[in-house]
Design a protein around this motif. Structure first.
Motif, mmCIF file in Angstrom:
data_model
loop_
_atom_site.group_PDB
_atom_site.id
_atom_site.type_symbol
_atom_site.label_atom_id
_atom_site.label_comp_id
_atom_site.label_asym_id
_atom_site.label_seq_id
_atom_site.Cartn_x
_atom_site.Cartn_y
_atom_site.Cartn_z
ATOM 1 N N UNK A 1 -58.287 -30.919 -48.298
ATOM 2 C CA UNK A 1 -57.430 -31.228 -48.824
ATOM 3 C C UNK A 1 -56.360 -30.526 -49.222
ATOM 4 N N UNK A 2 -55.382 -30.801 -49.610
ATOM 5 C CA UNK A 2 -53.716 -30.245 -50.078
ATOM 6 C C UNK A 2 -53.389 -31.246 -50.464
ATOM 7 N N UNK A 3 -53.333 -30.184 -51.989
ATOM 8 C CA UNK A 3 -52.873 -31.805 -53.670
ATOM 9 C C UNK A 3 -52.505 -30.565 -54.444
ATOM 10 N N UNK A 4 -51.404 -31.222 -55.833
ATOM 11 C CA UNK A 4 -50.405 -30.754 -56.652
ATOM 12 C C UNK A 4 -52.067 -29.631 -57.109
ATOM 13 N N UNK A 5 -51.968 -28.121 -57.588
ATOM 14 C CA UNK A 5 -52.969 -27.893 -58.020
ATOM 15 C C UNK A 5 -52.678 -26.808 -58.884
ATOM 16 N N UNK B 1 -54.855 -25.661 -51.403
ATOM 17 C CA UNK B 1 -55.774 -26.044 -51.122
ATOM 18 C C UNK B 1 -56.835 -26.413 -52.081
ATOM 19 N N UNK B 2 -57.528 -27.124 -52.542
ATOM 20 C CA UNK B 2 -57.527 -27.462 -53.529
ATOM 21 C C UNK B 2 -59.376 -27.863 -53.308
ATOM 22 N N UNK C 1 -64.390 -26.302 -51.523
ATOM 23 C CA UNK C 1 -63.578 -26.615 -50.713
ATOM 24 C C UNK C 1 -63.572 -28.260 -50.802
ATOM 25 N N UNK C 2 -62.538 -28.931 -51.522
ATOM 26 C CA UNK C 2 -62.297 -30.379 -51.230
ATOM 27 C C UNK C 2 -61.958 -31.161 -49.819
ATOM 28 N N UNK C 3 -63.133 -31.875 -49.318
ATOM 29 C CA UNK C 3 -62.501 -32.057 -48.016
ATOM 30 C C UNK C 3 -62.824 -33.770 -47.255
ATOM 31 N N UNK C 4 -61.667 -33.783 -47.112
ATOM 32 C CA UNK C 4 -61.783 -35.389 -46.834
ATOM 33 C C UNK C 4 -61.387 -35.964 -45.642
ATOM 34 N N UNK C 5 -62.385 -37.047 -45.221
ATOM 35 C CA UNK C 5 -62.012 -37.838 -43.524
ATOM 36 C C UNK C 5 -61.671 -36.007 -42.484
ATOM 37 N N UNK C 6 -63.045 -35.337 -43.118
ATOM 38 C CA UNK C 6 -63.083 -33.953 -42.254
ATOM 39 C C UNK C 6 -61.656 -33.473 -42.156
#
Length: 100
Positions: free
Chosen positions: A25-29, A9-10, A17-22
């Motif tokens: 975001x799961x990303x390189x961490x 969880x990014x 929390x990074x939220x995009x388009x509802x």
């Protein structure tokens, strides 16, 4: 040797929390995990009370070697293979290593 890129969880720049388009975001961490370990103080992670470097505590110190040793130990405990860790002339911390 195979290196693993962690995804998790990014969080955004403010730590929310990074939220995009509802969606969350799961990303390189990897960098995010390193930052959290460096900023955390011992005891901040209740499940792992010895994890944490407390970088803010070293701001008034003249000797950075104990900090670098502690940072290396904590990052290795988190699963990183550290090749080198040092402060650059501009004051940035350079961590050369990868998660295994």
């Amino acid at each position: 040797m195979e290196f693993c890129l962690m995804t998790d969880i990014f969080l955004n720049k403010t730590g929310d929390l990074d939220i995009q388009n509802g969606d969350i975001v799961i990303d390189y961490s990897d960098n995010q995990h390193q930052e959290h370990i460096l900023l955390a103080n011992k005891g901040d992670y209740k499940e792992f009370p010895e994890l944490g470097v407390g970088i803010n505590n070293m701001l008034n110190e003249d000797d950075f070697l104990p900090f670098l040793i502690e940072a290396k130990k904590n990052l290795q405990y988190d699963g990183m293979k550290i090749n080198n860790i040092k402060f650059e002339e501009n004051g940035n911390l350079n961590i050369n290593g990868d998660y295994q």
